[in-house]
Design an enzyme around this catalytic site. Structure first.
Site, PDB file in Angstrom:
ATOM      1  CG  ASN A  10      -1.702   1.209   1.468  1.00 32.93           C
ATOM      2  OD1 ASN A  10      -1.782   2.059   0.577  1.00 32.93           O
ATOM      3  ND2 ASN A  10      -2.304   1.332   2.645  1.00 32.93           N
ATOM      4  CE  LYS A  12      -0.162   3.142   4.794  1.00 26.75           C
ATOM      5  NZ  LYS A  12      -0.163   3.229   6.242  1.00 26.75           N
ATOM      6  CG  HIS A 102      -5.866   1.666   5.137  1.00 24.68           C
ATOM      7  ND1 HIS A 102      -5.475   2.598   6.074  1.00 24.68           N
ATOM      8  CD2 HIS A 102      -4.822   0.814   4.993  1.00 24.68           C
ATOM      9  CE1 HIS A 102      -4.239   2.321   6.463  1.00 24.68           C
ATOM     10  NE2 HIS A 102      -3.821   1.242   5.833  1.00 24.68           N
ATOM     11  CD  GLU A 104      -3.101   5.275   6.834  1.00 22.14           C
ATOM     12  OE1 GLU A 104      -3.062   5.365   5.593  1.00 22.14           O
ATOM     13  OE2 GLU A 104      -2.179   4.763   7.499  1.00 22.14           O
ATOM     14  CD  GLU A 174      -3.457  -2.817   7.178  1.00 18.45           C
ATOM     15  OE1 GLU A 174      -2.347  -3.028   6.708  1.00 18.45           O
ATOM     16  OE2 GLU A 174      -4.093  -1.773   6.967  1.00 18.45           O
ATOM     17  N   GLY A 180       2.367   2.013  10.776  1.00 17.26           N
ATOM     18  CA  GLY A 180       3.294   3.131  10.644  1.00 17.26           C
ATOM     19  C   GLY A 180       3.986   3.516  11.938  1.00 17.26           C
ATOM     20  CB  SER A 220       5.163  -1.974  11.930  1.00 16.75           C
ATOM     21  OG  SER A 220       4.697  -0.670  12.237  1.00 16.75           O
TER      22      SER A 220
HETATM   23  P1  PGA Z   1       2.780   0.137   7.647  1.00 17.56           P
HETATM   24  O1  PGA Z   1       1.331   0.336   6.976  1.00 17.56           O
HETATM   25  O2  PGA Z   1       3.366  -1.127   7.058  1.00 17.56           O
HETATM   26  O3  PGA Z   1       3.561   1.363   7.258  1.00 17.56           O
HETATM   27  O4  PGA Z   1       2.576   0.012   9.110  1.00 17.56           O
HETATM   28  C1  PGA Z   1       0.476  -0.758   6.748  1.00 17.56           C
HETATM   29  C2  PGA Z   1      -0.814  -0.278   6.157  1.00 17.56           C
HETATM   30  O5  PGA Z   1      -1.296   0.797   6.521  1.00 17.56           O
HETATM   31  O6  PGA Z   1      -1.409  -0.949   5.303  1.00 17.56           O
END
Ligand code: PGA
Length: 269
Positions: A10, A12, A102, A104, A174, A180, A220
């Protein structure tokens, strides 16, 4: 168990179209060189650049080894919805997957289980593979609400679908607090929640659908964590954010997925 192993990136809100093309090219050449010996065991690889890069990246992906995903979409086919992107616009440029719900999107853009449900249905109607994201916040985990939150999100996101319709669904667990942050959810605990997701899915659509459902872990994920994650019985792959933005970090994660594909085929033989 013949479940697919999937490693999805992803991207983003990162990378211009030309940077996205460079990364896609670097991944394609990495698969041909560093990972050539694993060609028969590669997981399904999906990359999800921003909307404005999808067309250019689609033209770059020539090997057939990497599928293309969007990070979101509207559930309607067309209309006066300024700023939105419709499913047929994605399928027209060879997009095959779409991340839906997601955290976010839920946190910053007001998405709810209801809107997520409309998008999952639209994805399935357009033969796009929805990667439905679920996961609890830190407060919810600390209040012991993880299982309830995840159960509600799976049930809400997949409401009013029948067992025939869901064979293309992918779910990503997730935990929001692990995204993140560099904080990984312990592999055994992630496996437990992925197993719960499979159980909830089985309750809705039957045991054979549940056994075929790919459940990914995200939060992560790095080269140093993937091996243990891929050894878990209920984790079928990874949804990767930060570590998907550089070929030298994402290729070892793909390699981790290939390890799982190999282990599973040995177990079957
Ligand atoms: P990350 O993000 O690997 O940077 O923690 C995962 C995601 O949001 O899909």
């Amino acid at each position: 168990m013949g479940r697919k192993t999937i490693i999805a990136g992803n991207w983003k809100m990162h990378k211009t179209a030309s940077e996205a093309v460079d990364l896609a090219q670097a991944l394609e050449s990495g698969l041909k060189s560093d990972l050539a010996l694993l060609a028969d065991h590669l997981p399904q690889i999906v990359i999800c650049p921003t909307f404005v890069s999808l067309g250019d990246v689609a033209k770059t992906l020539q090997s057939g080894r990497i599928a293309l995903g969007a990070q979101n979409m509207d559930h309607r086919d067309s209309g006066a919805y300024t700023g939105e992107i419709a499913p047929p616009m994605l399928t027209a440029i060879k997009v095959s997957h779409v991340i839906i719900g997601h955290s976010e999107r839920r946190q910053y853009f007001g998405e709810t289980d209801q809107s997520v449900n409309l998008k999952v249905k639209a994805a399935l109607a357009h033969k796009l593979v929805p990667i439905l994201c679920v996961g609890e916040t830190l407060e919810q985990r600390e209040a012991n609400q993880t299982d309830d939150v995840v159960t509600t999100q799976v049930k809400g996101g997949l409401a009013d679908l029948d067992a025939n319709a869901v064979s293309n669904v992918v779910i990503a667990y997730e935990p929001v607090w692990a995204i993140g942050t560099g904080k990984n959810c312990d592999a055994q605990e992630a496996n437990r929640v992925c197993g719960l997701i499979r159980k909830v899915f089985g309750g809705m659509f039957g045991e054979s659908q549940a056994q075929a459902l790919p459940v990914l872990y995200g939060g992560s994920v790095k080269a140093s964590t993937i091996e243990e994650q891929m050894q878990q019985s209920d984790i079928d792959g990874a949804l990767v954010g930060g570590a998907a933005l550089k070929a030298e970090e994402f290729l070892p994660i793909i390699k981790g997925g290939a390890g799982r594909v190999q282990a599973r085929s040995l177990a079957k033989a």
